[in-house]
Design a protein around this motif. Structure first.
Motif, mmCIF file in Angstrom:
data_model
loop_
_atom_site.group_PDB
_atom_site.id
_atom_site.type_symbol
_atom_site.label_atom_id
_atom_site.label_comp_id
_atom_site.label_asym_id
_atom_site.label_seq_id
_atom_site.Cartn_x
_atom_site.Cartn_y
_atom_site.Cartn_z
ATOM 1 N N TRP A 1 0.826 -1.222 0.000
ATOM 2 C CA TRP A 1 0.000 0.000 0.000
ATOM 3 C C TRP A 1 0.860 1.273 0.000
ATOM 4 O O TRP A 1 0.678 2.175 0.823
ATOM 5 N N TYR B 1 2.381 4.852 -0.767
ATOM 6 C CA TYR B 1 1.881 6.164 -1.191
ATOM 7 C C TYR B 1 2.951 7.210 -0.865
ATOM 8 O O TYR B 1 3.894 6.952 -0.103
ATOM 9 N N PHE C 1 -3.125 6.012 -3.826
ATOM 10 C CA PHE C 1 -4.437 6.073 -3.176
ATOM 11 C C PHE C 1 -4.689 7.428 -2.508
ATOM 12 O O PHE C 1 -5.761 8.006 -2.646
ATOM 13 N N ILE D 1 -16.017 3.010 -0.753
ATOM 14 C CA ILE D 1 -14.648 2.561 -0.476
ATOM 15 C C ILE D 1 -14.677 1.164 0.143
ATOM 16 O O ILE D 1 -15.440 0.902 1.080
ATOM 17 N N ASN E 1 -14.121 -1.952 2.320
ATOM 18 C CA ASN E 1 -13.833 -2.039 3.764
ATOM 19 C C ASN E 1 -13.484 -3.442 4.238
ATOM 20 O O ASN E 1 -13.342 -3.675 5.443
ATOM 21 N N GLN F 1 -10.792 -5.304 2.877
ATOM 22 C CA GLN F 1 -9.384 -5.621 2.600
ATOM 23 C C GLN F 1 -8.562 -4.839 3.621
ATOM 24 O O GLN F 1 -8.692 -3.619 3.706
ATOM 25 N N PRO G 1 -0.660 0.906 5.376
ATOM 26 C CA PRO G 1 -0.028 1.655 4.292
ATOM 27 C C PRO G 1 1.465 1.835 4.544
ATOM 28 O O PRO G 1 1.939 1.673 5.670
ATOM 29 N N SER H 1 -8.440 -0.771 7.083
ATOM 30 C CA SER H 1 -8.991 -1.122 5.767
ATOM 31 C C SER H 1 -8.802 0.078 4.840
ATOM 32 O O SER H 1 -8.466 1.180 5.290
ATOM 33 N N TRP H 2 -9.078 -0.117 3.549
ATOM 34 C CA TRP H 2 -9.028 1.017 2.610
ATOM 35 C C TRP H 2 -10.045 2.093 3.022
ATOM 36 O O TRP H 2 -9.785 3.289 2.897
ATOM 37 N N TYR H 3 -11.175 1.645 3.561
ATOM 38 C CA TYR H 3 -12.199 2.590 4.027
ATOM 39 C C TYR H 3 -11.661 3.441 5.181
ATOM 40 O O TYR H 3 -11.814 4.668 5.190
ATOM 41 N N PHE I 1 -8.611 4.117 5.795
ATOM 42 C CA PHE I 1 -7.583 4.975 5.195
ATOM 43 C C PHE I 1 -8.248 6.218 4.582
ATOM 44 O O PHE I 1 -7.820 7.358 4.817
#
Length: 288
Positions: free
Chosen positions: A154, A156, A163, A179, A181, A183, A187, A220-222, A224
């Protein structure tokens, strides 16, 4: 006395640019950044000529084929760059006694774990990109047993496309976003990883093998996206959704957490919390 030289491939990418951004803090080294055009990893003769001209003591391989979905229909290109080219680079580094640090990914795992992945866990990629990176790892070690491999996740930064930058842009453009949630991972702020790489190169001991590095914490990506929203004061509404709501050509690992205890122990690395590093990144982006 001549400074030790560090050759960095993939000069246009996030990690190489992050290394360039901190290079002035390491004045005892000379940094040589090369793009794919300047150092074609699939051309052994040109690679040998570059190594002869530069004579680097270290090589950091930041070059990679990272288009995860595109790799599903472009298997040949993914394996050429992420595996065959790595083999040629490892051979060249071994021949010139240049110490190689090769960057890899959490995608070598299947994402079915419930505890952070250790370096010793068996690889089991679930997409072409992951398979090509796993092959690259194996070839690097086979052709240059002195290689250090750092798996990360992840990534960035202030540079390139990632992302964080995509979310900041979309939150300005849209009133609401869905988004994923389900996974989870942690990061990696590319400048943090750049400092760790330089800590390894600057240290008095070179310990070959595989290491894991990402920032501290589990999200999770959410989660984040929510943090990015809060830190930027965006008004966009965020909806948590399952990954199944976003079918993609390549399957993604549902669990990407990496156990970072080995790199801490061997190199005395202290790892920042993901949200502290995110704050730093957003601050730099807002400063322009």
């Amino acid at each position: 006395m001549q400074k030790p030289k560090i050759l960095i491939t993939g000069a246009g990418g996030q990690l190489a640019k992050s290394i360039a951004g901190i290079a002035d803090r390491y004045p005892r080294f000379e940094f040589v950044f090369l793009t794919k055009a300047a150092l074609p990893l699939d051309d052994r003769a040109k690679m040998e000529a570059v190594f002869e001209a530069v004579q680097p003591q270290f090589c950091i391989n930041c070059a990679a084929y990272t288009a995860v979905d595109k790799a599903e229909s472009g298997k040949e290109s993914a394996f050429l760059i992420n595996a065959e080219a790595v083999k040629e680079l490892a051979k060249t580094c071994a021949g010139w006694r240049s110490k190689l640090i090769h960057i890899s990914t959490d995608y070598v795992f299947n994402g079915l774990s419930s505890v952070p992945y250790k370096e010793s866990d068996p690889v089991d990629p679930i997409n072409i990109y992951g398979a090509s990176k796993a092959k690259g790892e194996a070839l690097a070690i086979a052709y240059d047993p002195e290689t250090i491999i750092i798996r990360t996740a992840w990534v960035y930064s202030e540079y390139g496309s990632n992302f964080v930058k995509t979310m900041i842009r979309l939150m300005k453009e849209k009133e609401q976003l869905n988004i994923v949630n389900d996974q989870v991972g942690s990061p990696t702020y590319a400048p943090d990883l750049a400092h760790v790489i330089m800590k390894i190169i600057s240290s008095t001991h070179w310990l070959p093998g595989i290491y894991h590095y990402c920032n501290e914490g589990r999200i999770s990506w959410y989660d984040f996206a929510v943090a990015i929203k809060e830190m930027t004061g965006a008004g966009c509404f965020l909806h948590p959704v399952p990954a199944t709501a976003y079918p993609t050509p390549a399957k993604r690992p549902a669990y990407s957490l990496l156990d970072t205890s080995k790199i801490r122990e061997k190199y005395g690395v202290s790892i920042p919390l993901w949200n502290d590093s995110l704050k730093k990144c957003i601050h730099h982006l807002q400063q322009g």
